[in-house]
Design a protein around this motif. Structure first.
Motif, PDB file in Angstrom:
ATOM      1  N   ALA A   1       0.873  -1.232  -0.089  1.00  0.00           N
ATOM      2  CA  ALA A   1       0.208   0.058  -0.075  1.00  0.00           C
ATOM      3  C   ALA A   1       0.922   1.309  -0.041  1.00  0.00           C
ATOM      4  CB  ALA A   1      -0.715   0.053   1.201  1.00  0.00           C
ATOM      5  N   LEU A   2       0.658   2.162  -1.118  1.00  0.00           N
ATOM      6  CA  LEU A   2       1.306   3.553  -1.084  1.00  0.00           C
ATOM      7  C   LEU A   2       0.346   4.489  -0.481  1.00  0.00           C
ATOM      8  CD1 LEU A   2       2.599   2.837  -4.552  1.00  0.00           C
ATOM      9  CD2 LEU A   2       3.848   2.490  -2.319  1.00  0.00           C
ATOM     10  N   VAL A   3       0.603   4.996   0.774  1.00  0.00           N
ATOM     11  CA  VAL A   3      -0.216   5.831   1.494  1.00  0.00           C
ATOM     12  C   VAL A   3       0.208   7.151   1.355  1.00  0.00           C
ATOM     13  CG1 VAL A   3      -1.191   6.335   3.578  1.00  0.00           C
ATOM     14  CG2 VAL A   3      -0.804   3.762   2.898  1.00  0.00           C
ATOM     15  N   ASP A   4      -0.548   8.086   0.678  1.00  0.00           N
ATOM     16  CA  ASP A   4      -0.163   9.565   0.601  1.00  0.00           C
ATOM     17  C   ASP A   4      -0.897  10.399   1.754  1.00  0.00           C
ATOM     18  OD1 ASP A   4       0.145  12.423  -0.001  1.00  0.00           O
ATOM     19  OD2 ASP A   4      -0.962  12.190  -1.911  1.00  0.00           O
ATOM     20  N   LEU A   5       0.050  10.882   2.422  1.00  0.00           N
ATOM     21  CA  LEU A   5      -0.415  11.466   4.017  1.00  0.00           C
ATOM     22  C   LEU A   5      -0.396  12.924   3.721  1.00  0.00           C
ATOM     23  CD1 LEU A   5       1.648   9.346   6.347  1.00  0.00           C
ATOM     24  CD2 LEU A   5      -0.861   9.211   5.877  1.00  0.00           C
ATOM     25  N   SER A   6      -0.355  13.503   2.540  1.00  0.00           N
ATOM     26  CA  SER A   6       0.130  14.995   2.408  1.00  0.00           C
ATOM     27  C   SER A   6      -1.147  16.019   2.519  1.00  0.00           C
ATOM     28  CB  SER A   6       0.433  15.235   1.064  1.00  0.00           C
ATOM     29  OG  SER A   6      -0.541  14.913  -0.148  1.00  0.00           O
ATOM     30  N   ALA A   7      -2.194  15.513   2.567  1.00  0.00           N
ATOM     31  CA  ALA A   7      -3.641  16.301   2.937  1.00  0.00           C
ATOM     32  C   ALA A   7      -3.572  16.667   4.289  1.00  0.00           C
ATOM     33  CB  ALA A   7      -4.863  15.502   2.783  1.00  0.00           C
TER      34      ALA A   7
ATOM     35  N   THR B   1       4.630  10.322   3.030  1.00  0.00           N
ATOM     36  CA  THR B   1       4.416   9.020   2.449  1.00  0.00           C
ATOM     37  C   THR B   1       4.471   7.797   3.220  1.00  0.00           C
ATOM     38  OG1 THR B   1       4.418  10.290   0.155  1.00  0.00           O
ATOM     39  CG2 THR B   1       4.305   7.553   0.172  1.00  0.00           C
ATOM     40  N   GLU B   2       3.714   6.823   3.120  1.00  0.00           N
ATOM     41  CA  GLU B   2       4.218   5.716   3.652  1.00  0.00           C
ATOM     42  C   GLU B   2       3.842   4.454   2.742  1.00  0.00           C
ATOM     43  OE1 GLU B   2       2.896   6.403   8.487  1.00  0.00           O
ATOM     44  OE2 GLU B   2       1.823   4.754   7.529  1.00  0.00           O
ATOM     45  N   VAL B   3       4.856   3.320   3.068  1.00  0.00           N
ATOM     46  CA  VAL B   3       4.668   2.149   2.273  1.00  0.00           C
ATOM     47  C   VAL B   3       4.291   1.023   3.289  1.00  0.00           C
ATOM     48  CG1 VAL B   3       5.850   0.484   0.852  1.00  0.00           C
ATOM     49  CG2 VAL B   3       6.094   3.034   0.621  1.00  0.00           C
TER      50      VAL B   3
ATOM     51  N   LEU C   1     -12.388  11.277   8.950  1.00  0.00           N
ATOM     52  CA  LEU C   1     -11.636  11.982   8.581  1.00  0.00           C
ATOM     53  C   LEU C   1     -11.822  13.017   7.428  1.00  0.00           C
ATOM     54  CD1 LEU C   1      -8.020  10.103   8.693  1.00  0.00           C
ATOM     55  CD2 LEU C   1      -8.661  12.241   9.998  1.00  0.00           C
ATOM     56  N   GLY C   2     -12.782  12.510   6.767  1.00  0.00           N
ATOM     57  CA  GLY C   2     -13.310  13.296   5.297  1.00  0.00           C
ATOM     58  C   GLY C   2     -12.154  13.494   4.467  1.00  0.00           C
ATOM     59  N   ASP C   3     -12.016  14.753   4.068  1.00  0.00           N
ATOM     60  CA  ASP C   3     -10.881  15.136   2.845  1.00  0.00           C
ATOM     61  C   ASP C   3      -9.640  15.076   3.550  1.00  0.00           C
ATOM     62  OD1 ASP C   3     -12.825  15.798   1.009  1.00  0.00           O
ATOM     63  OD2 ASP C   3     -12.892  17.938   1.585  1.00  0.00           O
ATOM     64  N   ALA C   4      -9.440  14.824   4.729  1.00  0.00           N
ATOM     65  CA  ALA C   4      -8.138  14.623   5.381  1.00  0.00           C
ATOM     66  C   ALA C   4      -7.673  13.154   5.432  1.00  0.00           C
ATOM     67  CB  ALA C   4      -8.170  15.218   6.891  1.00  0.00           C
ATOM     68  N   ALA C   5      -8.579  12.300   4.819  1.00  0.00           N
ATOM     69  CA  ALA C   5      -8.180  10.704   4.968  1.00  0.00           C
ATOM     70  C   ALA C   5      -7.086  10.594   3.763  1.00  0.00           C
ATOM     71  CB  ALA C   5      -9.380   9.877   4.519  1.00  0.00           C
ATOM     72  N   PRO C   6      -6.057   9.716   4.031  1.00  0.00           N
ATOM     73  CA  PRO C   6      -4.958   9.484   3.085  1.00  0.00           C
ATOM     74  C   PRO C   6      -5.552   8.747   1.972  1.00  0.00           C
ATOM     75  CG  PRO C   6      -4.570   8.376   5.309  1.00  0.00           C
ATOM     76  CD  PRO C   6      -5.971   8.892   5.389  1.00  0.00           C
ATOM     77  N   ALA C   7      -5.048   9.177   0.732  1.00  0.00           N
ATOM     78  CA  ALA C   7      -5.228   8.517  -0.460  1.00  0.00           C
ATOM     79  C   ALA C   7      -4.080   7.486  -0.735  1.00  0.00           C
ATOM     80  CB  ALA C   7      -4.862   9.493  -1.413  1.00  0.00           C
ATOM     81  N   THR C   8      -4.836   6.201  -1.035  1.00  0.00           N
ATOM     82  CA  THR C   8      -4.033   4.954  -0.874  1.00  0.00           C
ATOM     83  C   THR C   8      -4.143   4.333  -2.199  1.00  0.00           C
ATOM     84  OG1 THR C   8      -4.400   4.708   1.470  1.00  0.00           O
ATOM     85  CG2 THR C   8      -3.612   2.898   0.468  1.00  0.00           C
TER      86      THR C   8
END
Length: 95
Positions: free
Chosen positions: A11-17, A51-53, A80-87
């Protein structure tokens, strides 16, 4: 090495939000894996913390399917709504 019905994921997790909220979400959600025969094998984070992997193994596809609809996981994501990570999740295999 995956065998039989096991499923290995990256899983590639985008935490930037919202990196702090995203990390708290991931902490909570990853703790739910064991309910469904899942195990976090590795959790890696980039130097900028955005980012997390995750390397995750499930003993069976049914466990992955159950994890994805786990009511606690769904509620945490909705909270979390819009702050949820994109994965982006990739099913992988050993070579």
């Amino acid at each position: 090495m995956t065998t039989g019905n096991e499923v290995l994921l990256v899983a590639l997790v985008d935490l930037s939000a919202d990196a702090d909220a995203g990390r708290r979400y991931e902490d909570a959600v990853l703790a739910l894996l064991g309910r469904h025969g899942g195990e976090l094998e590795r959790r890696l984070r980039t130097g900028d913390g955005e980012t997390e992997v995750h390397v995750i193994r499930f003993t069976a596809r049914a466990g992955l399917d159950a994890f994805l609809v786990d009511p606690d996981r769904v509620a945490l994501r909705a909270e979390l709504g819009d702050a949820a990570p994109a994965t982006r999740v990739l099913e992988v295999r050993d070579v």
